[in-house]
Each structure stands twice: as C-alpha cells, then as structure tokens.
Design a protein around this motif. Structure first.
Motif, PDB file in Angstrom:
ATOM      1  N   ALA A   1      -5.465 -24.237 -53.505  1.00  0.00           N
ATOM      2  CA  ALA A   1      -6.066 -24.293 -54.836  1.00  0.00           C
ATOM      3  C   ALA A   1      -5.320 -23.373 -55.802  1.00  0.00           C
ATOM      4  O   ALA A   1      -4.729 -23.821 -56.783  1.00  0.00           O
ATOM      5  N   ASP A   2      -5.323 -22.085 -55.498  1.00  0.00           N
ATOM      6  CA  ASP A   2      -4.662 -21.101 -56.340  1.00  0.00           C
ATOM      7  C   ASP A   2      -3.614 -20.371 -55.514  1.00  0.00           C
ATOM      8  O   ASP A   2      -3.938 -19.810 -54.462  1.00  0.00           O
ATOM      9  N   GLU A   3      -2.370 -20.370 -55.978  1.00  0.00           N
ATOM     10  CA  GLU A   3      -1.296 -19.784 -55.177  1.00  0.00           C
ATOM     11  C   GLU A   3      -1.485 -18.293 -54.961  1.00  0.00           C
ATOM     12  O   GLU A   3      -1.230 -17.776 -53.872  1.00  0.00           O
ATOM     13  N   ALA A   4      -1.942 -17.586 -55.982  1.00  0.00           N
ATOM     14  CA  ALA A   4      -2.130 -16.139 -55.845  1.00  0.00           C
ATOM     15  C   ALA A   4      -3.167 -15.827 -54.773  1.00  0.00           C
ATOM     16  O   ALA A   4      -2.980 -14.917 -53.954  1.00  0.00           O
ATOM     17  N   ASP A   5      -4.271 -16.579 -54.768  1.00  0.00           N
ATOM     18  CA  ASP A   5      -5.291 -16.383 -53.736  1.00  0.00           C
ATOM     19  C   ASP A   5      -4.723 -16.700 -52.355  1.00  0.00           C
ATOM     20  O   ASP A   5      -4.992 -15.991 -51.376  1.00  0.00           O
ATOM     21  N   ALA A   6      -3.936 -17.781 -52.268  1.00  0.00           N
ATOM     22  CA  ALA A   6      -3.363 -18.172 -50.984  1.00  0.00           C
ATOM     23  C   ALA A   6      -2.425 -17.089 -50.458  1.00  0.00           C
ATOM     24  O   ALA A   6      -2.457 -16.746 -49.268  1.00  0.00           O
ATOM     25  N   VAL A   7      -1.591 -16.547 -51.336  1.00  0.00           N
ATOM     26  CA  VAL A   7      -0.670 -15.487 -50.919  1.00  0.00           C
ATOM     27  C   VAL A   7      -1.454 -14.274 -50.430  1.00  0.00           C
ATOM     28  O   VAL A   7      -1.110 -13.653 -49.411  1.00  0.00           O
ATOM     29  N   GLU A   8      -2.534 -13.937 -51.146  1.00  0.00           N
ATOM     30  CA  GLU A   8      -3.356 -12.796 -50.736  1.00  0.00           C
ATOM     31  C   GLU A   8      -3.979 -13.029 -49.368  1.00  0.00           C
ATOM     32  O   GLU A   8      -3.969 -12.140 -48.505  1.00  0.00           O
ATOM     33  N   HIS A   9      -4.531 -14.222 -49.138  1.00  0.00           N
ATOM     34  CA  HIS A   9      -5.168 -14.526 -47.859  1.00  0.00           C
ATOM     35  C   HIS A   9      -4.148 -14.501 -46.720  1.00  0.00           C
ATOM     36  O   HIS A   9      -4.422 -13.954 -45.645  1.00  0.00           O
ATOM     37  N   CYS A  10      -2.974 -15.095 -46.959  1.00  0.00           N
ATOM     38  CA  CYS A  10      -1.947 -15.121 -45.917  1.00  0.00           C
ATOM     39  C   CYS A  10      -1.387 -13.726 -45.668  1.00  0.00           C
ATOM     40  O   CYS A  10      -1.179 -13.327 -44.516  1.00  0.00           O
ATOM     41  N   GLY A  11      -1.156 -12.991 -46.745  1.00  0.00           N
ATOM     42  CA  GLY A  11      -0.648 -11.637 -46.592  1.00  0.00           C
ATOM     43  C   GLY A  11      -1.602 -10.739 -45.850  1.00  0.00           C
ATOM     44  O   GLY A  11      -1.174  -9.850 -45.087  1.00  0.00           O
ATOM     45  N   ARG A  12      -2.884 -10.973 -46.034  1.00  0.00           N
ATOM     46  CA  ARG A  12      -3.897 -10.172 -45.347  1.00  0.00           C
ATOM     47  C   ARG A  12      -3.755 -10.296 -43.833  1.00  0.00           C
ATOM     48  O   ARG A  12      -4.005  -9.332 -43.094  1.00  0.00           O
ATOM     49  N   MET A  13      -3.370 -11.477 -43.352  1.00  0.00           N
ATOM     50  CA  MET A  13      -3.240 -11.670 -41.911  1.00  0.00           C
ATOM     51  C   MET A  13      -2.158 -10.765 -41.323  1.00  0.00           C
ATOM     52  O   MET A  13      -2.288 -10.262 -40.200  1.00  0.00           O
ATOM     53  N   LEU A  14      -1.084 -10.528 -42.090  1.00  0.00           N
ATOM     54  CA  LEU A  14      -0.032  -9.639 -41.616  1.00  0.00           C
ATOM     55  C   LEU A  14      -0.369  -8.174 -41.874  1.00  0.00           C
ATOM     56  O   LEU A  14      -0.148  -7.322 -41.013  1.00  0.00           O
ATOM     57  N   LYS A  15      -0.925  -7.878 -43.052  1.00  0.00           N
ATOM     58  CA  LYS A  15      -1.178  -6.490 -43.441  1.00  0.00           C
ATOM     59  C   LYS A  15      -2.362  -5.876 -42.704  1.00  0.00           C
ATOM     60  O   LYS A  15      -2.331  -4.719 -42.300  1.00  0.00           O
ATOM     61  N   GLU A  16      -3.440  -6.652 -42.537  1.00  0.00           N
ATOM     62  CA  GLU A  16      -4.679  -6.109 -41.985  1.00  0.00           C
ATOM     63  C   GLU A  16      -4.930  -6.537 -40.540  1.00  0.00           C
ATOM     64  O   GLU A  16      -5.517  -5.769 -39.773  1.00  0.00           O
ATOM     65  N   ALA A  17      -4.529  -7.759 -40.174  1.00  0.00           N
ATOM     66  CA  ALA A  17      -4.850  -8.283 -38.844  1.00  0.00           C
ATOM     67  C   ALA A  17      -3.673  -8.235 -37.887  1.00  0.00           C
ATOM     68  O   ALA A  17      -3.802  -8.597 -36.722  1.00  0.00           O
ATOM     69  N   ASP A  18      -2.512  -7.784 -38.366  1.00  0.00           N
ATOM     70  CA  ASP A  18      -1.326  -7.582 -37.527  1.00  0.00           C
ATOM     71  C   ASP A  18      -0.769  -8.877 -36.951  1.00  0.00           C
ATOM     72  O   ASP A  18      -0.171  -8.882 -35.865  1.00  0.00           O
ATOM     73  N   ALA A  19      -0.954 -10.002 -37.667  1.00  0.00           N
ATOM     74  CA  ALA A  19      -0.312 -11.254 -37.259  1.00  0.00           C
ATOM     75  C   ALA A  19       1.185 -11.152 -37.491  1.00  0.00           C
ATOM     76  O   ALA A  19       1.658 -10.352 -38.308  1.00  0.00           O
ATOM     77  N   ASP A  20       1.943 -11.991 -36.787  1.00  0.00           N
ATOM     78  CA  ASP A  20       3.388 -12.067 -36.984  1.00  0.00           C
ATOM     79  C   ASP A  20       3.764 -13.202 -37.936  1.00  0.00           C
ATOM     80  O   ASP A  20       4.869 -13.203 -38.494  1.00  0.00           O
ATOM     81  N   ALA A  21       2.861 -14.180 -38.092  1.00  0.00           N
ATOM     82  CA  ALA A  21       3.129 -15.347 -38.924  1.00  0.00           C
ATOM     83  C   ALA A  21       1.809 -16.042 -39.217  1.00  0.00           C
ATOM     84  O   ALA A  21       0.772 -15.719 -38.623  1.00  0.00           O
ATOM     85  N   ILE A  22       1.872 -17.012 -40.121  1.00  0.00           N
ATOM     86  CA  ILE A  22       0.678 -17.826 -40.404  1.00  0.00           C
ATOM     87  C   ILE A  22       1.041 -19.301 -40.237  1.00  0.00           C
ATOM     88  O   ILE A  22       2.219 -19.673 -40.247  1.00  0.00           O
ATOM     89  N   LYS A  23       0.016 -20.129 -40.050  1.00  0.00           N
ATOM     90  CA  LYS A  23       0.211 -21.586 -39.957  1.00  0.00           C
ATOM     91  C   LYS A  23      -0.568 -22.267 -41.068  1.00  0.00           C
ATOM     92  O   LYS A  23      -1.710 -21.888 -41.348  1.00  0.00           O
ATOM     93  N   LEU A  24       0.055 -23.271 -41.684  1.00  0.00           N
ATOM     94  CA  LEU A  24      -0.581 -24.060 -42.736  1.00  0.00           C
ATOM     95  C   LEU A  24      -0.658 -25.519 -42.322  1.00  0.00           C
ATOM     96  O   LEU A  24       0.344 -26.086 -41.858  1.00  0.00           O
ATOM     97  N   GLU A  25      -1.819 -26.139 -42.478  1.00  0.00           N
ATOM     98  CA  GLU A  25      -1.908 -27.589 -42.373  1.00  0.00           C
ATOM     99  C   GLU A  25      -1.317 -28.151 -43.659  1.00  0.00           C
ATOM    100  O   GLU A  25      -1.830 -27.904 -44.750  1.00  0.00           O
TER     101      GLU A  25
END
Length: 268
Positions: A88-112
């Motif tokens: 929907a909104d790119e800024a929100d999407a970047v924030e949500h994806c970035g959170r996975m690396l910054k806060e949850a220690d993921a190495d990558a994200i997956k998008l449908e």
C-alpha cells in the motif's frame, strides 16, 4: 549463512528450506543443516488458530522471527511479510521489513510478489534488506485467486516468467515458486541466475521448501504436493495420554520427582 551464500548455490548445490515458528524447532532445523529457516505466515493456520494466513500481524511475525533467530546459528533466517504489511505505502513497507532485521534479527524477508512488488524489491535491496521473492500460488491473494495451481495456461505462465525476471533484476536473491506446473518451474529456473526454491513445483528447482508441521506429522492434513517424513503427532498424543494416566493413578509424581526440606516438618 547469508543471502549471498544462498544465491551462490544456484545450479551448484540443492537448497533446503523449512518453516520454523519457535526456538525449539529452529534449533532442530539448524542442527540438521537446513539452509533456510522461514518464519512463514503459515504460522496463522498452523500455530495461531486462524483459518488462513490473512489475520497474521507484523507483531506476530516479528515475535516468532526473534525466537527463531535466537536459536539459530547457521541457517538463513527469513521473515515472511504478512498480508497488508507491504503493497500500500512504500514507506510503511520499508519500515515493517526493516523492523524484521533491526528488531527481530532476521537475515532477509520474503514477499508474496506481483507487479506491485518490483519497485519495492529494488528499494529494499538498495537499503540493504535482502529480499526473497515468491510467485505462483500466493496465499495472501486467496480471496482473489483461490488456493489453486497457478501458471496453468500460456498467458499466466508467461506472466510468472516475466515477473521472475523482473524481480531478479530488482535485486531478489532467490525465488520461491509455489504450486505451479513442474515444466514451468524448470523454465523459470533456466531463465534466472538466482536460485529457485519450489513448493509443489517439481524437482527442477534449485531447492525445496515445505511447512515443518507437514514434514514432521504434526498437522492433520498434508498438501497434495507435500509429504510426511515423521509422526510427531502420535508421539505427542501417546506422551500426553501417559502423563494423564500417571497423574490419575497416583504414579506421578513419584518420590524421585519431589523434594523434602527436613526443617519444615514441624512448621505447625
């Protein structure tokens, strides 16, 4: 394991990938040498009691991802971005994806993926967020497409091939292909330099992914393209029944399961 290590396996070595939703499972997956631990939005209908993946929230994926990351040393930890966390909104999407690396220690994200995720994939990778793309059956669109095999006609097959190329060009390090004809998956694999990882997409992909609950026999049903490799459900059922019997019979707890403090014998 890093995204570049997975990319380097294309055409060289089969890639193994399983879902994981908690630390104990992640530890076992990691010890077995599985390459990628995916915190799938399938957590919704496997562990959280939802009827589909659609209600899963960013917070739920973040919490599960953090637990998997804490228990994982070698496997690449990939957070599956849930419905409406992007698109929907790119800024929100970047924030949500970035959170996975910054806060949850993921190495990558997956998008449908679809046409709407090409630019987002480019933005995320430019920002240093590795992206695994996903084409074919995309369960987050089940209300539109249904949970049926995709790419079964010439037009839709060409669309998948084109989208695969566009996401590779945008920077995706790998591509999940779900529930598409095996010959189409082979065509996509040949067309890309990044690895393809199939689920119900035949043997010609560079790797395979399944839902852990189906692999270990914890789920009631198994997808037609999946397979049970164990029967954890029966083991759990037997252990729970044995515990109940032991409590009801007075067998448990036994003397060795209890602690006595002599100084407390005369409290009253």
């Amino acid at each position: 394991m890093r995204a570049k290590d997975i990319r380097a396996k294309a055409g060289v070595e089969p890639i193994t990938m399983l879902t994981a939703y908690d630390a104990p499972t992640a530890r076992l997956i990691d010890e077995a040498g599985i390459d990628i631990a995916l915190i799938g939005d399938s957590i919704g209908n496997t562990r959280l009691g939802y009827d589909s993946t659609l209600p899963v929230t960013v917070d739920e994926i973040a919490s599960a991802t953090a637990s998997v990351a804490r228990a994982t040393e070698d496997a690449l930890v990939v957070a599956d971005m849930p419905f409406l966390s992007f698109g929907a909104d790119e800024a929100d999407a970047v924030e949500h994806c970035g959170r996975m690396l910054k806060e949850a220690d993921a190495d990558a994200i997956k998008l449908e993926c679809g046409p709407h995720t090409i630019d987002l994939t480019r933005t995320l990778t430019q920002l240093g967020i590795p992206v695994q793309a996903h084409l074919g059956l995309t369960p987050q669109r089940e209300n539109e497409t249904g949970l049926f095999r995709q790419g079964t006609d010439d037009e839709s097959a060409r669309r998948i091939v084109d989208l695969a190329r566009e996401h590779e060009a945008a920077g995706a390090f790998s591509l999940v292909l779900e529930h598409i004809p095996a010959n189409l998956a082979a065509t996509v694999t040949d067309a890309l330099s990044i690895p393809t990882i199939g689920i119900g997409a035949g043997p010609d992909c560079d790797g395979q992914v399944l839902v852990i609950d189906e692999v270990i026999g914890l789920s009631e049903r198994v997808a037609p393209f999946s397979k049970r490799f164990g029967d954890v459900s029966s083991e759990m059922r037997d252990a729970i029944a044995a515990y109940a019997d032991a409590v009801e019979s007075g067998e448990f707890p036994a003397e060795e399961h209890s602690h006595h403090e002599p100084d407390l014998d005369d409290v009253y």
